[in-house]
Design an enzyme around this catalytic site. Structure first.
Site, PDB file in Angstrom:
ATOM      1  N   ASP A  61      32.074  38.813  21.780  1.00  0.00           N
ATOM      2  CA  ASP A  61      33.223  39.515  22.505  1.00  0.00           C
ATOM      3  C   ASP A  61      34.456  38.530  22.227  1.00  0.00           C
ATOM      4  O   ASP A  61      34.580  37.464  22.800  1.00  0.00           O
ATOM      5  CB  ASP A  61      32.883  39.611  23.969  1.00  0.00           C
ATOM      6  N   LYS A 103      44.842  38.205  20.714  1.00  0.00           N
ATOM      7  CA  LYS A 103      44.524  39.633  20.313  1.00  0.00           C
ATOM      8  C   LYS A 103      45.459  40.677  20.114  1.00  0.00           C
ATOM      9  O   LYS A 103      45.284  41.485  19.318  1.00  0.00           O
ATOM     10  CB  LYS A 103      43.362  39.649  21.453  1.00  0.00           C
ATOM     11  N   GLU A 112      34.326  47.782  22.602  1.00  0.00           N
ATOM     12  CA  GLU A 112      33.881  47.200  23.757  1.00  0.00           C
ATOM     13  C   GLU A 112      33.210  48.127  24.765  1.00  0.00           C
ATOM     14  O   GLU A 112      32.026  47.757  25.104  1.00  0.00           O
ATOM     15  CB  GLU A 112      35.096  46.610  24.346  1.00  0.00           C
ATOM     16  N   ASP A 150      37.314  48.663  32.489  1.00  0.00           N
ATOM     17  CA  ASP A 150      37.447  47.356  31.914  1.00  0.00           C
ATOM     18  C   ASP A 150      38.562  46.801  32.365  1.00  0.00           C
ATOM     19  O   ASP A 150      39.751  47.029  31.826  1.00  0.00           O
ATOM     20  CB  ASP A 150      37.007  47.286  30.543  1.00  0.00           C
TER      21      ASP A 150
HETATM   22  P1  ADP Z   1      39.242  39.495  28.848  1.00  0.00           P
HETATM   23  O1  ADP Z   1      38.294  40.935  28.809  1.00  0.00           O
HETATM   24  O2  ADP Z   1      40.600  40.069  29.269  1.00  0.00           O
HETATM   25  O3  ADP Z   1      39.449  38.549  27.954  1.00  0.00           O
HETATM   26  P2  ADP Z   1      37.535  38.846  31.093  1.00  0.00           P
HETATM   27  O4  ADP Z   1      36.885  39.844  31.346  1.00  0.00           O
HETATM   28  O5  ADP Z   1      37.114  37.465  30.944  1.00  0.00           O
HETATM   29  O6  ADP Z   1      38.914  38.804  30.208  1.00  0.00           O
HETATM   30  O7  ADP Z   1      38.572  38.594  32.699  1.00  0.00           O
HETATM   31  C1  ADP Z   1      39.196  37.522  33.005  1.00  0.00           C
HETATM   32  C2  ADP Z   1      40.041  37.816  34.257  1.00  0.00           C
HETATM   33  O8  ADP Z   1      38.908  38.047  35.346  1.00  0.00           O
HETATM   34  C3  ADP Z   1      40.878  36.451  34.897  1.00  0.00           C
HETATM   35  O9  ADP Z   1      42.113  37.182  35.313  1.00  0.00           O
HETATM   36  C4  ADP Z   1      39.727  36.087  36.004  1.00  0.00           C
HETATM   37  O10 ADP Z   1      40.861  35.245  36.881  1.00  0.00           O
HETATM   38  C5  ADP Z   1      39.331  37.397  36.384  1.00  0.00           C
HETATM   39  N1  ADP Z   1      38.142  36.924  37.294  1.00  0.00           N
HETATM   40  C6  ADP Z   1      37.014  36.360  36.874  1.00  0.00           C
HETATM   41  N2  ADP Z   1      36.107  36.342  37.980  1.00  0.00           N
HETATM   42  C7  ADP Z   1      36.696  37.067  38.985  1.00  0.00           C
HETATM   43  C8  ADP Z   1      36.307  37.152  40.556  1.00  0.00           C
HETATM   44  N3  ADP Z   1      34.979  36.747  40.687  1.00  0.00           N
HETATM   45  N4  ADP Z   1      37.269  37.934  41.155  1.00  0.00           N
HETATM   46  C9  ADP Z   1      38.454  38.465  40.655  1.00  0.00           C
HETATM   47  N5  ADP Z   1      38.851  38.131  39.294  1.00  0.00           N
HETATM   48  C10 ADP Z   1      37.844  37.322  38.479  1.00  0.00           C
HETATM   49 MG    MG Z   2      37.164  42.012  27.579  1.00  0.00          MG
END
Ligand code: ADP
Ligand code: MG
Length: 571
Positions: A10, A71, A148, A170
């Site tokens: 991912d 990205k 995704e 998402d």
């Molecule tokens: P992406 O797919 O955009 O690369 P992610 O799916 O890893 O990113 O999401 C990252 C975001 O999720 C960040 O802003 C992080 O702070 C938030 N995040 C992760 N865990 C939690 C949680 N338990 N509660 C709220 N926000 C969260």
């Molecule tokens: Mg993602």
């Protein structure tokens, strides 16, 4: 000779992860960490390339030596300066991929040369091609580029024979995507996608940072710390951590000592953020995501009741308000038991395994088959009752888990409260199973203690042990206990409530103070109350409002008591 592994990757805007099949079961590769690698590339002071956390940590301090959210630029002809060199977007992405591959080779002790990489469903051909090139630059043979939402659906359902319609919501760090997909016999088709590629967790962090900056400004008048990068980097970090804590608890405290600008006196920041304030801050942004959900449904020619599943994907979908709003809008309970920020990588590994002709099994997750909650005063089916069920840990949550909620005593001078522990789903606690209870006695009689409320926490582990903990916020007075076999099926039991006239009392009241609820109740009762009682009702309401404004606790108790008694007769 080393064995060879096919991996799923991912490659996210904020975080990336890599997963592999282990005896046919997909697992995210963790290298003594949580398996999430920030999608961040930088160069250190000596020109060395940094990837992941190290790059992310320096991002705010050395923005010109760090690249984030690459990205967003995939498929463009942009050149990205990093230290003394220039790179294409796919060149930057290749650094991230190489780091992921190195992690996998280290942890698996195997060669990794073939991969499935995911992209958003809306990616154009040029963006997909750039992603493939990034893989090749990292030395990978890219077996396939997968959407995704498709990967997320596969993680939940490896091979569904019957046809299903799934909505994938998402919400990541900087982007929001929603897709409606059709699933049948292991084949996934994206029917529609919508979203906002400038909306995500970063915006929520920024709203908390804004609160912290306001707070700091009230402490150091005039002199703003807003232009100080080090201070802002620390606030940003603290804000994100607090936001994550708020997903499991009603309050998060922030302590940042010795915040200083170049020549300023150090300032200590100490404050608390409540979930309800945070929810108010982000509500408008979440409403925007719901508009996109509706757009995707319209474009897919699908109505909410036709959805078989709603999947929560992306770290920000862990915010409890997200599931609550979706449930309300769609009438379907969203699923989030597979780690939302690892689900896409897991699905990519499944796809990789299928490509390689391997036997593929479902993702393993231990979830609670029951909801656990407590009882409170509140509305059940529009009726004001003492039997409202307040869920704390919801069915299908991944174990182990800890969750807390805020409650208030019914009356300001209440000395004890009884928390009952229920297993079940029904909005009325009397239809659920009571599996334990605990008294918190010797509560403080001050009005401040009443206003601050009580926190009730449940922790449920894999062995089915439910630990609970009740605490008066102002005094820290607490009590705890455990139920040994919480995950076993229990026979329904219901014990009548204690007579509230005695000392034992209270059931806790969720959200909003008890006085407020009493006033709402009184207001609602007026239209149907006997005419001769109305002036008295109004008099008590007015008095109670005034006493509450002036924090006259004696008066509040007296008037609350009178009003509750009168309501007993007129309702
Ligand atoms: P992406 O797919 O955009 O690369 P992610 O799916 O890893 O990113 O999401 C990252 C975001 O999720 C960040 O802003 C992080 O702070 C938030 N995040 C992760 N865990 C939690 C949680 N338990 N509660 C709220 N926000 C969260
Ligand atoms: Mg993602």
């Amino acid at each position: 000779m080393m064995s060879e592994a096919v991996v799923g990757i991912d490659l996210g805007t904020t975080n990336s992860s890599i997963a592999v099949l282990h005896d046919g079961v997909p697992e995210v590769i963790t290298d003594h960490d949580d398996g999430l690698v920030p999608s961040c590339v930088g160069v250190g002071p000596s020109g060395n390339v940094l990837v992941g956390h190290k790059a992310r940590n320096q991002a705010m301090l050395f923005p010109d030596r760090t690249v984030q959210s690459i990205k967003r630029r995939m498929g463009t002809a942009d050149r990205i300066r990093l230290g003394s060199a220039e790179h294409s977007p796919q060149g930057i992405s290749a650094f991230i991929l190489k780091d992921l591959v190195a992690r996998a080779e280290r942890c698996l002790d195997a060669d990794v040369s073939r991969a499935v990489i995911t992209v958003p469903a809306y990616f154009t051909d040029a963006q997909r091609k750039a992603t493939r090139e990034a893989g090749e630059l990292a030395g990978l043979k890219v077996e396939r580029i997968v959407n995704e939402p498709t990967a997320a659906s596969l993680a939940y359902e490896v091979s569904s024979e019957e046809a299903m319609k799934v909505l994938v919501y998402d919400l990541g760090g900087g982007t929001f995507d929603v897709s409606v997909v059709a699933l049948e016999g292991g084949v996934v088709e994206v029917l529609a996608t919508a979203g906002d590629n400038r909306l995500g967790g970063d915006d929520f962090d920024a709203l908390i940072v804004e609160r912290l900056n306001k707070r700091l400004e009230s402490m150091v008048q005039g002199d703003s710390l807003r232009s100080d990068r080090t201070v802002q980097a620390r606030l940003r970090h603290a804000a994100e951590a607090a936001k994550i804590r708020l997903s499991g608890a009603p309050f998060a405290s922030i302590e940042e000592d010795s915040l200083t600008g170049a020549s300023r006196k150090p300032v200590n920041l100490s404050c608390e953020i409540s979930r309800s304030d945070f929810e108010n801050d982000i509500k408008d942004l979440l409403d925007k995501t719901l508009e996109q959900v509706e757009k995707a449904l319209r474009d897919a020619n699908t109505k909410a009741p036709d959805l078989d599943r709603v999947l929560l994907v992306g770290g920000s979908s862990r915010i409890p308000l997200v599931a609550k709003l979706l449930q309300k809008r769609l009438g379907v309970t969203p699923l989030g038991q597979i780690d939302p920020d690892r689900c896409v990588a897991l699905g990519a590994a499944i796809q990789a395994g299928m490509e390689a002709g391997l036997d593929v099994h479902s993702v393993l997750v231990d979830v609670t088959p029951y909801t656990f909650g407590t009882g409170a005063i509140g509305h059940v089916d529009g009726m004001y009752t003492r039997h409202k069920y307040v869920p704390i840990i919801r069915r299908n949550s991944k174990l182990p888990i800890t969750k807390s909620e805020l409650f208030y005593t019914e009356f300001p001078n209440q000395r004890a409260v009884r928390f009952r522990i229920y297993q079940g789903e029904d909005p009325d606690v009397r239809n659920n199973t009571e599996i334990g209870s605990v008294y918190l006695r010797g509560l403080n009689e001050d009005h401040d203690a009443f206003e601050e409320g009580l926190i009730f926490t449940y922790s449920l582990n894999l062995d089915g042990i439910l630990e609970f903990h009740a605490r008066e916020r102002l005094t820290g007075r607490e009590v705890s206990g455990r139920v040994e076999d919480a995950l076993a099926a229990h026979d329904a039991t219901f014990e009548e409530f204690d007579d509230l006239g005695e000392l034992e009392p209270g059931i806790a009241v969720p959200t909003g103070t008890a006085v407020k609820m009493l006033l709402e109740r009184a207001k609602a009762a007026i239209p149907n109350a006997p005419k001769e009682d109305v002036p008295e009702l109004k008099r008590l309401m007015k008095g109670l409002k005034r006493a509450s404004r002036h924090k006259e606790s004696g008066k509040i108790d007296e008037l609350s008591g009178e009003l509750a008694e009168l309501l007993f007769f007129v309702e």
